[in-house]
Design an enzyme around this catalytic site. Sequence first.
Site, PDB file in Angstrom:
ATOM      1  N   ASP A   4      29.078   6.993 -52.497  1.00 31.33           N
ATOM      2  CA  ASP A   4      28.227   6.771 -51.331  1.00 31.33           C
ATOM      3  C   ASP A   4      27.206   7.900 -51.252  1.00 31.33           C
ATOM      4  O   ASP A   4      27.569   9.082 -51.274  1.00 31.33           O
ATOM      5  CB  ASP A   4      29.105   6.744 -50.073  1.00 31.33           C
ATOM      6  CG  ASP A   4      28.307   6.448 -48.814  1.00 31.33           C
ATOM      7  OD1 ASP A   4      27.170   5.968 -48.927  1.00 31.33           O
ATOM      8  OD2 ASP A   4      28.832   6.705 -47.713  1.00 31.33           O
ATOM      9  N   ASP A  99      22.971   2.173 -50.702  1.00 29.14           N
ATOM     10  CA  ASP A  99      23.423   3.542 -50.957  1.00 29.14           C
ATOM     11  C   ASP A  99      24.904   3.643 -51.315  1.00 29.14           C
ATOM     12  O   ASP A  99      25.471   4.740 -51.280  1.00 29.14           O
ATOM     13  CB  ASP A  99      23.130   4.428 -49.743  1.00 29.14           C
ATOM     14  CG  ASP A  99      23.859   3.985 -48.483  1.00 29.14           C
ATOM     15  OD1 ASP A  99      24.403   2.861 -48.479  1.00 29.14           O
ATOM     16  OD2 ASP A  99      23.893   4.760 -47.508  1.00 29.14           O
ATOM     17  N   GLU A 100      25.536   2.524 -51.687  1.00 30.24           N
ATOM     18  CA  GLU A 100      26.956   2.543 -52.030  1.00 30.24           C
ATOM     19  C   GLU A 100      27.243   1.659 -53.239  1.00 30.24           C
ATOM     20  O   GLU A 100      26.626   0.601 -53.393  1.00 30.24           O
ATOM     21  CB  GLU A 100      27.804   2.016 -50.878  1.00 30.24           C
ATOM     22  CG  GLU A 100      27.836   2.862 -49.631  1.00 30.24           C
ATOM     23  CD  GLU A 100      28.666   2.192 -48.551  1.00 30.24           C
ATOM     24  OE1 GLU A 100      29.848   2.544 -48.408  1.00 30.24           O
ATOM     25  OE2 GLU A 100      28.136   1.306 -47.866  1.00 30.24           O
TER      26      GLU A 100
END
Length: 204
Positions: A4, A99-100
Amino acid sequence: ALVDCNNFYASCERVFNPRLEGKPIVVLSNNDGCVVARSNEAKALGVRMGVPEFQIRPLLRAHHVQVFSSNYTLYGDMSQRVMETLEQFCPDLEVYSIDEAFLSLVGFAQCDLTEYGRQIRRTVKQWTGIPVSVGIAETKTLAKLANRMAKQTSDTDRVFDMLAYQDREALLNGVAVGEVWEIGPSYARLLTQHGITTALQLRE
């Protein structure tokens, strides 16, 4: 593993302006209406996600908070760079959000997974400038929790391997059931009404 990006939009702005390192940053929604991202420094000032900018304008000015409009073209490009970097470490990668990403570590039993997570962090930072946290566990839900522990525990170097953690029951007992991935407010209320208030009780 769940990888993350930390405070992703704010981190992207820092990549292109290193002078922002250590300074409070907020990123606003498309119409500059609400806060959609905060650096750790802005969080420490009490800036909340989703708060309208006009409500906190005096706070932003008083603490010289750097304010940016969302630049989703930039963020999308940086996300692609991060994901391409992660692909160097794992052929089985699932992009979960901008974003992960989940990385399948099946077949990596011979590795020191904590050190592997640190290597991932170092490489992503070196190649893209984006800091990440890494949580490792048997399932996606537990990997989500491990990632949260990586961010919250100061001695983890932003990598938390739940497989190597000795006191898992104490860890799960310290997590409210509503904080478990995919347990929304309605389910949390229902579970609480039945006496299930922690992640450990939910597991049992």
